[in-house]
Design a protein around this motif. Sequence first.
Motif, PDB file in Angstrom:
ATOM      1  N   ASN A 329     -42.885 -14.758 -18.050  1.00 51.34           N
ATOM      2  CA  ASN A 329     -44.009 -15.654 -18.314  1.00 51.34           C
ATOM      3  C   ASN A 329     -43.523 -17.096 -18.152  1.00 51.34           C
ATOM      4  OD1 ASN A 329     -42.940 -16.565 -20.969  1.00 51.34           O
ATOM      5  ND2 ASN A 329     -43.366 -14.456 -21.560  1.00 51.34           N
ATOM      6  N   PRO A 330     -44.429 -18.049 -18.047  1.00 53.09           N
ATOM      7  CA  PRO A 330     -44.013 -19.438 -17.808  1.00 53.09           C
ATOM      8  C   PRO A 330     -43.100 -20.011 -18.891  1.00 53.09           C
ATOM      9  CG  PRO A 330     -46.317 -19.172 -17.221  1.00 53.09           C
ATOM     10  CD  PRO A 330     -45.901 -17.886 -17.891  1.00 53.09           C
ATOM     11  N   HIS A 331     -43.315 -19.647 -20.135  1.00 57.77           N
ATOM     12  CA  HIS A 331     -42.474 -20.174 -21.216  1.00 57.77           C
ATOM     13  C   HIS A 331     -41.024 -19.744 -21.021  1.00 57.77           C
ATOM     14  CE1 HIS A 331     -40.790 -20.362 -25.346  1.00 57.77           C
ATOM     15  NE2 HIS A 331     -41.529 -21.449 -25.431  1.00 57.77           N
ATOM     16  N   ALA A 332     -40.812 -18.474 -20.715  1.00 57.08           N
ATOM     17  CA  ALA A 332     -39.453 -17.977 -20.495  1.00 57.08           C
ATOM     18  C   ALA A 332     -38.833 -18.610 -19.262  1.00 57.08           C
ATOM     19  CB  ALA A 332     -39.474 -16.457 -20.362  1.00 57.08           C
ATOM     20  N   ALA A 333     -39.616 -18.733 -18.199  1.00 62.12           N
ATOM     21  CA  ALA A 333     -39.096 -19.353 -16.983  1.00 62.12           C
ATOM     22  C   ALA A 333     -38.714 -20.812 -17.240  1.00 62.12           C
ATOM     23  CB  ALA A 333     -40.128 -19.263 -15.870  1.00 62.12           C
ATOM     24  N   GLY A 334     -39.505 -21.508 -18.049  1.00 64.11           N
ATOM     25  CA  GLY A 334     -39.200 -22.897 -18.367  1.00 64.11           C
ATOM     26  C   GLY A 334     -37.884 -23.043 -19.098  1.00 64.11           C
ATOM     27  N   ALA A 335     -37.624 -22.129 -20.038  1.00 61.66           N
ATOM     28  CA  ALA A 335     -36.349 -22.169 -20.762  1.00 61.66           C
ATOM     29  C   ALA A 335     -35.187 -21.937 -19.816  1.00 61.66           C
ATOM     30  CB  ALA A 335     -36.357 -21.123 -21.871  1.00 61.66           C
ATOM     31  N   SER A 336     -35.358 -21.046 -18.860  1.00 61.15           N
ATOM     32  CA  SER A 336     -34.305 -20.757 -17.901  1.00 61.15           C
ATOM     33  C   SER A 336     -34.086 -21.930 -16.956  1.00 61.15           C
ATOM     34  CB  SER A 336     -34.686 -19.493 -17.114  1.00 61.15           C
ATOM     35  OG  SER A 336     -33.610 -19.037 -16.330  1.00 61.15           O
ATOM     36  N   LEU A 337     -35.160 -22.505 -16.451  1.00 62.63           N
ATOM     37  CA  LEU A 337     -35.048 -23.651 -15.551  1.00 62.63           C
ATOM     38  C   LEU A 337     -34.373 -24.848 -16.228  1.00 62.63           C
ATOM     39  CD1 LEU A 337     -38.571 -23.332 -13.936  1.00 62.63           C
ATOM     40  CD2 LEU A 337     -36.423 -23.261 -12.655  1.00 62.63           C
ATOM     41  N   ALA A 338     -34.598 -24.985 -17.533  1.00 58.52           N
ATOM     42  CA  ALA A 338     -34.014 -26.111 -18.271  1.00 58.52           C
ATOM     43  C   ALA A 338     -32.494 -26.012 -18.404  1.00 58.52           C
ATOM     44  CB  ALA A 338     -34.644 -26.211 -19.653  1.00 58.52           C
ATOM     45  N   ALA A 339     -31.946 -24.830 -18.116  1.00 61.32           N
ATOM     46  CA  ALA A 339     -30.511 -24.622 -18.287  1.00 61.32           C
ATOM     47  C   ALA A 339     -29.697 -25.076 -17.067  1.00 61.32           C
ATOM     48  CB  ALA A 339     -30.235 -23.148 -18.580  1.00 61.32           C
ATOM     49  N   TYR A 340     -30.377 -25.441 -15.962  1.00 58.18           N
ATOM     50  CA  TYR A 340     -29.666 -25.797 -14.735  1.00 58.18           C
ATOM     51  C   TYR A 340     -30.197 -27.115 -14.180  1.00 58.18           C
ATOM     52  CZ  TYR A 340     -28.347 -20.927 -15.175  1.00 58.18           C
ATOM     53  OH  TYR A 340     -27.871 -19.742 -15.672  1.00 58.18           O
ATOM     54  N   GLY A 341     -29.346 -27.822 -13.445  1.00 58.15           N
ATOM     55  CA  GLY A 341     -29.721 -29.156 -12.997  1.00 58.15           C
ATOM     56  C   GLY A 341     -30.264 -29.241 -11.593  1.00 58.15           C
ATOM     57  N   SER A 342     -29.874 -28.309 -10.722  1.00 55.07           N
ATOM     58  CA  SER A 342     -30.272 -28.377  -9.313  1.00 55.07           C
ATOM     59  C   SER A 342     -30.580 -26.953  -8.846  1.00 55.07           C
ATOM     60  CB  SER A 342     -29.154 -28.997  -8.474  1.00 55.07           C
ATOM     61  OG  SER A 342     -29.552 -29.139  -7.128  1.00 55.07           O
ATOM     62  N   ILE A 343     -31.865 -26.645  -8.632  1.00 59.71           N
ATOM     63  CA  ILE A 343     -32.303 -25.259  -8.551  1.00 59.71           C
ATOM     64  C   ILE A 343     -33.127 -24.979  -7.300  1.00 59.71           C
ATOM     65  CG2 ILE A 343     -33.684 -23.475  -9.720  1.00 59.71           C
ATOM     66  CD1 ILE A 343     -33.328 -25.226 -12.301  1.00 59.71           C
ATOM     67  N   VAL A 344     -32.827 -23.837  -6.669  1.00 59.93           N
ATOM     68  CA  VAL A 344     -33.766 -23.210  -5.747  1.00 59.93           C
ATOM     69  C   VAL A 344     -34.402 -22.075  -6.537  1.00 59.93           C
ATOM     70  CG1 VAL A 344     -34.084 -21.938  -3.608  1.00 59.93           C
ATOM     71  CG2 VAL A 344     -32.483 -23.853  -3.686  1.00 59.93           C
ATOM     72  N   TRP A 345     -35.676 -22.214  -6.773  1.00 54.61           N
ATOM     73  CA  TRP A 345     -36.391 -21.341  -7.728  1.00 54.61           C
ATOM     74  C   TRP A 345     -37.019 -20.162  -6.995  1.00 54.61           C
ATOM     75  CZ3 TRP A 345     -41.710 -22.888 -10.150  1.00 54.61           C
ATOM     76  CH2 TRP A 345     -42.037 -21.986 -11.186  1.00 54.61           C
ATOM     77  N   VAL A 346     -36.708 -18.950  -7.452  1.00 51.95           N
ATOM     78  CA  VAL A 346     -37.348 -17.733  -6.960  1.00 51.95           C
ATOM     79  C   VAL A 346     -38.356 -17.300  -8.015  1.00 51.95           C
ATOM     80  CG1 VAL A 346     -37.041 -15.342  -6.240  1.00 51.95           C
ATOM     81  CG2 VAL A 346     -35.317 -17.066  -5.642  1.00 51.95           C
ATOM     82  N   ALA A 347     -39.642 -17.299  -7.648  1.00 52.69           N
ATOM     83  CA  ALA A 347     -40.687 -17.087  -8.649  1.00 52.69           C
ATOM     84  C   ALA A 347     -41.845 -16.297  -8.054  1.00 52.69           C
ATOM     85  CB  ALA A 347     -41.190 -18.426  -9.187  1.00 52.69           C
ATOM     86  N   GLY A 348     -42.681 -15.777  -8.957  1.00 52.29           N
ATOM     87  CA  GLY A 348     -43.894 -15.073  -8.545  1.00 52.29           C
ATOM     88  C   GLY A 348     -44.011 -13.719  -9.204  1.00 52.29           C
ATOM     89  N   GLY A 349     -45.157 -13.113  -9.019  1.00 51.37           N
ATOM     90  CA  GLY A 349     -45.476 -11.838  -9.659  1.00 51.37           C
ATOM     91  C   GLY A 349     -46.875 -11.910 -10.233  1.00 51.37           C
ATOM     92  N   GLN A 350     -47.075 -11.244 -11.358  1.00 51.68           N
ATOM     93  CA  GLN A 350     -48.375 -11.248 -12.033  1.00 51.68           C
ATOM     94  C   GLN A 350     -48.331 -12.236 -13.195  1.00 51.68           C
ATOM     95  OE1 GLN A 350     -47.946  -7.010 -12.751  1.00 51.68           O
ATOM     96  NE2 GLN A 350     -49.856  -6.616 -11.668  1.00 51.68           N
ATOM     97  N   LEU A 351     -49.148 -13.271 -13.133  1.00 47.17           N
ATOM     98  CA  LEU A 351     -49.129 -14.307 -14.167  1.00 47.17           C
ATOM     99  C   LEU A 351     -49.881 -13.922 -15.438  1.00 47.17           C
ATOM    100  CD1 LEU A 351     -49.562 -17.512 -11.973  1.00 47.17           C
ATOM    101  CD2 LEU A 351     -47.476 -16.622 -13.011  1.00 47.17           C
TER     102      LEU A 351
END
Length: 453
Positions: A329-351
């Motif tokens: 879910n977006p909340h979990a993804a946000g916590a994960s994204l906050a842990a890194y400084g320079s990201i190529v993000w792989v995302a998608g699925g059922q929101l």
Amino acid sequence: MDAQDVSRVVVAGLGVSGTAAARGLALGGERVVVVEQSDRPLPDDLADLGVEKAAGLPDKVELVVTSPGWRPDHPLLLEAAAAGIEVIGEVELAWRLRHEGAAPWLALTGTNGKTTAVRMLTSILEKAGERPLAVGNVGTPIIEAVLDPGDTTVLAVELSSFQLHWSSSVAPAAAAILNVAPDHIDWHGSFEEYAAAKARIFANAGVVVHNADDPWSARLAEPYDSVGFTLQVPRPGELGVVEDLLVDRAFCDDPRTSAVELATLADVKPFAPHNVANALAAAALARSFGVPAEAVREGLAAFTPDPHRIAHVATVKGVSYVDDSKATNPHAAGASLAAYGSIVWVAGGQLKGADVEELVARSAKRLRGAVLLGADRARIAEALARHAPDVPVVEVAGEDTGVMDRVVTEAARLASPGDTVLLAPAGASLDMFANYGARGDAFARAVRTLEER
């Protein structure tokens, strides 16, 4: 008396919790009827106990025990409510069937981090000499643990919003809410109903533990004299962080003037801000149970994270590849994204009805590229176009097994040395994969294939 005159208990659904509930009720002498939506056959052991199967609500029903997967607006549950029949879940049933002197419950819920926190708690309790068991939404079905406790001294209980929705009298010795963010709106009907379900964990708890950094966790704890945890320096009555130390200013001799050192940040694995919060929540529940500080440190140091939770897969040509497929879910993804400084993000699925606008806006400055897959990838692409128009975006269509290979290839093309290719989907996996674990495994295989080129 004719057997047809005996009241029945209906168990809705033959999943793991439904099967356990039907077995426990039948062993207790109840006449049990299972209502199942699929053609799944009745297990032999249930048939041997006299459990019956039906397509709809039978006559003379005194109680309905529903599985978490059945939404509140399911016709059978609405029919039962209209007839004045009580509807409860397996967790509530387990609480009512506890034996005298049963092991106390230390319970937690949250949008994200539940399984990690409950496993941290179990590890801490083990180091304190207890014989804990992780139950509920993780590990052993809770009714099995209640009816056959063995030598268990304390239950570490993970509770989902689905389970809490159907629980009314559960009274854990201590309860924590890790965080609350929009999720499962399609099941609950609104965010407010979802939050209200989470709040049920506090209603009868002996000790209430909230996340002082999370607005909704703090808000739901307002009616109670609660203990907070924070990633900041803690105030009296809180657990928190001082420099590189996790400290307790709640369960100590004089919270006004002193603190107890519990662990270091290095003891938290994998290290990320949201995981430190999980560790503090687990520590608070353990400390409320009388666990000494040294057991907290030993338990956190010994803890092994479950797969697909910010797990480093490999470093290829200076680029790190991280699997956080559990970020559904977006909340979990946000916590994960906050842990890194320079990201190529792989995302998608059922929101699942969740909004990604805030997530994308908050994370835009960290993104060097994005590769999108799955049913709702277009919604994420639209948010990226609005909030991160300079970030290159690749959409990978298709639902075949080779999609993840193409995703990782595109991510590698966008990444530079020092970047992290992060699988943090922000959506569920069932549009393409059996579960989030299968999605993470596919990502890891694709990365290893890349590594071998």
